[in-house]
Design a protein around this motif. Structure first.
Motif, PDB file in Angstrom:
ATOM      1  N   ALA A  38       0.827  -1.211   0.000  1.00 10.58           N
ATOM      2  CA  ALA A  38       0.000   0.000   0.000  1.00 10.58           C
ATOM      3  C   ALA A  38       0.856   1.254   0.000  1.00 10.58           C
ATOM      4  O   ALA A  38       0.546   2.237  -0.687  1.00 10.58           O
ATOM      5  CB  ALA A  38      -0.921  -0.003   1.215  1.00 10.58           C
ATOM      6  N   GLU A  51      -7.431  -3.063  -5.928  1.00 10.33           N
ATOM      7  CA  GLU A  51      -6.606  -4.157  -5.404  1.00 10.33           C
ATOM      8  C   GLU A  51      -7.174  -5.489  -5.838  1.00 10.33           C
ATOM      9  O   GLU A  51      -8.356  -5.780  -5.642  1.00 10.33           O
ATOM     10  CB  GLU A  51      -6.531  -4.116  -3.877  1.00 10.33           C
ATOM     11  N   LEU A  63      -3.903   2.155   2.066  1.00  9.62           N
ATOM     12  CA  LEU A  63      -3.728   3.118   0.982  1.00  9.62           C
ATOM     13  C   LEU A  63      -4.734   4.258   1.101  1.00  9.62           C
ATOM     14  O   LEU A  63      -4.376   5.437   0.978  1.00  9.62           O
ATOM     15  CB  LEU A  63      -3.871   2.413  -0.358  1.00  9.62           C
ATOM     16  N   ARG A  66      -3.815   6.682   3.806  1.00  6.97           N
ATOM     17  CA  ARG A  66      -2.674   7.555   3.486  1.00  6.97           C
ATOM     18  C   ARG A  66      -3.039   8.652   2.500  1.00  6.97           C
ATOM     19  O   ARG A  66      -2.581   9.785   2.642  1.00  6.97           O
ATOM     20  CB  ARG A  66      -1.516   6.716   2.922  1.00  6.97           C
ATOM     21  N   ALA A 252       4.537   7.323   2.632  1.00 12.57           N
ATOM     22  CA  ALA A 252       4.643   6.745   1.297  1.00 12.57           C
ATOM     23  C   ALA A 252       6.035   6.157   1.085  1.00 12.57           C
ATOM     24  O   ALA A 252       7.029   6.683   1.590  1.00 12.57           O
ATOM     25  CB  ALA A 252       4.365   7.807   0.241  1.00 12.57           C
TER      26      ALA A 252
END
Length: 260
Positions: A38, A51, A63, A66, A252
């Motif tokens: 992710a 996904e 993901l 974030r 990230a």
């Protein structure tokens, strides 16, 4: 952070406790691989990510947590994992941006489109494919874990084909996989993806990589790049500061950024 519930699941904390996710107590359980996958998807607000083989939604939810403003969908074959993923999405307040579909990546494109997973419609497609070939690996005793870990008729060609059908032109396709399966993964990508980046995950300095992140761009003709990768553990056996920032801080993972 983990706690056992009354229904055979555990309630686990991810990203430093920002996410609380239910997983089967027995069988396949997501962990470090899902979080790093992710972290490596180069998504931005306003985009859409898909996904393949989403399990209980760990990578999809990491993901979405974030990248604010990103829409994420997942497709998962096992009904019980779909049920848990749906519950995880709701209990983390991400129902407006994250969805889960029960389905098979090998389904005809028209069936996938009818589900709402339209081809050529995703900025990013990502997956943690099954790791083992049942012809050479004994199946785990738990049926769910076996289905998650063994290819069971869907090999890497199928996963790459699905990802490339779903990704839009110039969209990214990202996999995390065993390092010793890298040749097979690259062979499956040939002719479909370019600008491929290989990012090794080293357990510790001086040890062979056991996992690789591999990302390509649909329709690109750029050459392959071998990145420096990430060392996960220091000499003391603990996660390095950079790994901690990814796993608990939710940062990230930029494949082209050197790690000090």
């Amino acid at each position: 952070m983990s706690g056992t519930t009354h229904d055979g699941t555990t309630d686990d904390g991810f990203l430093g406790g920002r996410l609380k996710l239910l997983q089967p107590e027995k069988g396949y359980r997501a962990g470090l691989d899902a979080v790093l996958l992710a972290a490596s998807v180069p998504a931005r607000a306003g985009e859409r990510a898909l996904e393949a083989g989403a399990g209980v939604g760990v990578a999809s939810l990491c993901l979405a947590s974030r990248v604010t403003g990103l829409d994420v969908a997942g497709i998962e074959l096992q009904p019980e994992l779909v049920r848990l993923a749906s519950e995880n999405i709701a209990r983390n307040g991400l129902s407006e941006r994250v969805s889960i579909f029960e389905g098979d990546i090998g389904s005809p494109v028209r069936d996938l489109a009818a589900m709402g997973l339209e081809p050529n419609g995703w900025h990013h497609v990502f997956a943690n494919p099954p790791f083992h070939d049942p012809a050479t690996s004994p199946a785990p005793p738990d049926a769910s874990k076996a289905q998650a870990h063994l290819t069971l008729g869907s090999d890497l060609d199928d996963w790459v084909r699905f990802a490339c059908v779903m990704a839009r032109p110039k969209g990214t396709v990202t996999f995390i996989h065993r390092a010793d399966a890298l040749a097979a993964l690259l062979a499956a990508m040939t002719g479909h993806l370019g600008g491929i980046e290989i990012f090794p995950l080293w357990p510790a300095a001086g040890k062979p990589a056991t996992r690789v992140l591999v990302r390509g761009i649909r329709g690109s003709r750029a050459p392959l790049t071998l990145r420096s990768g990430l060392v996960l553990h220091g000499r003391d056996g603990r996660f390095t500061d950079r790994t901690e920032a990814l796993l608990r801080g939710g940062e990230a993972l930029l494949l082209d950024q050197p790690v000090a």
